[in-house]
Design a protein around this motif. Structure first.
Motif, short mmCIF file in Angstrom:
data_model
loop_
_atom_site.label_atom_id
_atom_site.label_comp_id
_atom_site.label_asym_id
_atom_site.label_seq_id
_atom_site.Cartn_x
_atom_site.Cartn_y
_atom_site.Cartn_z
N LEU A 1 7.65 11.61 84.18
CA LEU A 1 7.51 13.00 84.10
C LEU A 1 6.83 13.76 85.19
O LEU A 1 7.10 14.72 85.75
CB LEU A 1 7.22 13.45 82.71
CG LEU A 1 7.01 14.80 82.25
CD1 LEU A 1 8.69 15.37 82.29
CD2 LEU A 1 6.56 15.03 80.88
N ASN A 2 5.65 13.20 85.23
CA ASN A 2 4.58 13.68 86.49
C ASN A 2 5.48 14.06 87.76
O ASN A 2 5.53 14.72 88.80
CB ASN A 2 3.38 13.10 86.68
CG ASN A 2 2.57 13.28 85.53
OD1 ASN A 2 2.88 14.24 84.76
ND2 ASN A 2 1.76 12.43 85.09
N ALA A 3 6.19 12.78 88.20
CA ALA A 3 6.96 12.42 89.36
C ALA A 3 8.08 13.52 89.46
O ALA A 3 8.31 14.27 90.53
CB ALA A 3 7.54 11.09 89.48
N GLN B 1 10.23 18.58 91.23
CA GLN B 1 10.67 20.03 91.22
C GLN B 1 9.98 21.08 91.76
O GLN B 1 10.63 21.95 92.06
CB GLN B 1 10.63 20.33 89.51
CG GLN B 1 11.08 21.37 89.19
CD GLN B 1 10.93 21.68 87.51
OE1 GLN B 1 10.45 20.79 86.88
NE2 GLN B 1 11.43 22.87 87.15
N ARG B 2 8.32 20.66 92.01
CA ARG B 2 7.75 21.85 92.64
C ARG B 2 8.20 21.76 94.22
O ARG B 2 8.11 22.78 94.69
CB ARG B 2 6.26 21.67 92.62
CG ARG B 2 5.70 22.11 91.06
CD ARG B 2 4.26 22.00 91.07
NE ARG B 2 3.82 20.68 91.34
CZ ARG B 2 3.22 19.98 90.22
NH1 ARG B 2 3.57 20.32 89.11
NH2 ARG B 2 2.83 18.68 90.54
N ALA B 3 8.35 20.65 94.54
CA ALA B 3 8.76 20.25 96.05
C ALA B 3 10.22 21.17 96.17
O ALA B 3 10.46 21.76 97.34
CB ALA B 3 8.81 19.06 96.40
N GLN B 4 10.93 21.07 95.17
CA GLN B 4 12.62 21.64 95.43
C GLN B 4 12.13 23.16 95.28
O GLN B 4 12.93 23.76 96.14
CB GLN B 4 13.31 20.95 94.26
CG GLN B 4 13.82 19.65 94.43
CD GLN B 4 14.68 19.30 95.34
OE1 GLN B 4 15.16 20.41 96.00
NE2 GLN B 4 14.99 18.14 95.79
N GLN C 1 12.48 28.17 98.25
CA GLN C 1 11.60 29.53 98.67
C GLN C 1 11.89 29.58 100.41
O GLN C 1 12.02 30.81 100.85
CB GLN C 1 10.23 29.39 98.27
CG GLN C 1 10.14 29.82 96.60
CD GLN C 1 8.72 29.75 96.29
OE1 GLN C 1 7.67 29.30 97.28
NE2 GLN C 1 8.44 30.01 94.96
N GLN C 2 11.48 28.40 100.73
CA GLN C 2 11.58 28.37 102.39
C GLN C 2 13.16 28.81 102.79
O GLN C 2 13.18 29.13 103.87
CB GLN C 2 11.18 27.17 102.77
CG GLN C 2 9.74 26.87 102.73
CD GLN C 2 8.96 25.48 103.16
OE1 GLN C 2 10.21 24.66 103.49
NE2 GLN C 2 8.06 25.02 102.79
N ALA C 3 14.15 28.21 102.00
CA ALA C 3 15.28 28.49 102.27
C ALA C 3 15.73 29.92 102.27
O ALA C 3 16.62 30.53 102.84
CB ALA C 3 16.42 27.51 101.47
N ASP C 4 15.10 30.58 101.19
CA ASP C 4 15.33 31.80 100.88
C ASP C 4 15.19 32.73 102.02
O ASP C 4 15.58 33.69 102.27
CB ASP C 4 15.02 32.17 99.59
CG ASP C 4 15.39 33.69 99.06
OD1 ASP C 4 16.64 34.18 99.56
OD2 ASP C 4 14.63 34.18 98.17
N SER C 5 13.75 32.41 102.27
CA SER C 5 13.02 33.19 103.47
C SER C 5 13.91 33.15 104.70
O SER C 5 14.00 33.91 105.34
CB SER C 5 11.56 32.61 103.39
OG SER C 5 10.86 32.79 102.44
#
Length: 319
Positions: free
Chosen positions: A59-61, A66-69, A74-78
């Protein structure tokens, strides 16, 4: 004869012993079963705890992934926004280039004529800005002369009235003569030479013409009317002369930056110092009149027709 208690028989004792053995075996078996059940239960608990720990790690992994995704999204949106803005800029530049090409390809507007009109508009803009912002009259005249030369190369009769307007505006600039600021500064410098220099010479000449007793005892005793505001002592006259020179320097600095209010205030204070230097006479009245005439001089350029040619040119090009 006394009677003894009845002794249990051998078969009964054997049965009791057998039951005791059975009870002992049952107790041993129950303890063994209970111990085995506890061991199995502990193994199940350990296995369950290991599974829970494994699920927590997974679950932690998953949360980390999920946070990395989310960061990648966000980077892709920017990046998409930046690319969209760049695409909009490219589209706008393409539209401007297309408009420019259409204008140059217009049969009613030749490419060379359009370039000459652009150059004329640029020169007229430079000339008006040089005059309004920097007060550079000579620079404005040169810019308008260059604009007239460029406009003469256009043979379109539609711009005949524009040439006449430009000629009127150049005539108004030439009629200004010298820059009012330069003229005021030159007259102020000449006035300074005629006022401050003779003051020192008059003081030395007056000291030389004074009688011997006045030259000998003048520093100790001097008689003068009580209502006279003229400086008599050498130190007072030197201070008044320094004040006059300072105010004239301030007036010159104000004229350099076209500060009409500061220029006139400085000359008004210089008039006060001038009255301290000399008694009332025709020469002082003339000097004060010259000072008032200097204060009335304009410092700024005034051309009512400035910018009329540029405005007319823009109107013609808009039509």
């Amino acid at each position: 004869m006394a009677m003894s208690p009845e002794q249990p028989s051998a078969p009964r004792r054997s049965r009791i012993a057998l039951w005791l053995v059975l009870l002992l075996l049952l107790a041993l078996g129950g303890y063994a079963g209970w111990h085995q059940w506890r061991a199995r239960e502990q193994a199940v608990v350990n296995s369950t705890q290991q599974q829970v720990d494994a699920l927590s790690e997974r679950l932690n992994a998953m949360r980390t992934e999920q946070r990395a995704q989310a960061r990648r999204l966000q980077q892709a949106d920017s990046l998409n926004r930046v690319l969209r803005d760049e695409l909009d800029g490219i589209t706008q530049r393409a539209a401007l280039l297309e408009t420019s090409v259409e204008r140059l390809a217009d049969p009613d507007r030749h490419g060379a004529q359009a370039l000459r009109l652009d150059e004329t508009e640029m020169l007229l803009t430079i000339g008006s800005q040089r005059l309004q912002i920097a007060g550079d009259l000579d620079g404005a005249r040169r810019a308008y002369a260059l604009a007239a030369g460029v406009l003469d190369g256009i043979d379109d009769p539609a711009y005949l009235s524009l040439r006449q307007t430009l000629l009127q505006e150049r005539t108004a600039l030439d009629a200004l003569g010298a820059d009012p600021r330069v003229r005021a500064i030159a007259q102020l410098d000449a006035y300074t030479q005629t006022v401050t220099a003779p003051a020192g010479r008059e003081e030395r000449a007056r000291d030389e013409r004074a009688p011997w007793w006045q030259r000998a005892f003048g520093n100790l005793l001097q008689v003068q009317p009580t209502d006279r505001a003229v400086a008599v002592q050498a130190a007072d006259r030197a201070a008044a002369l320094a004040g006059l020179q300072l105010e004239i320097s301030l007036a010159r600095a104000a004229a350099e930056r076209r500060d009409t209010a500061g220029y006139r205030d400085a000359l008004r204070r210089a008039d006060t110092w001038l009255q301290r230097l000399a008694p009332d006479s025709a020469a002082r009245t003339q000097q004060r009149a010259q000072l008032q005439a200097l204060a009335a001089l304009p410092l700024s350029l005034s051309v009512p027709t400035l910018g009329s040619t540029l405005q007319q040119l823009r109107q013609l090009r808009a039509r």
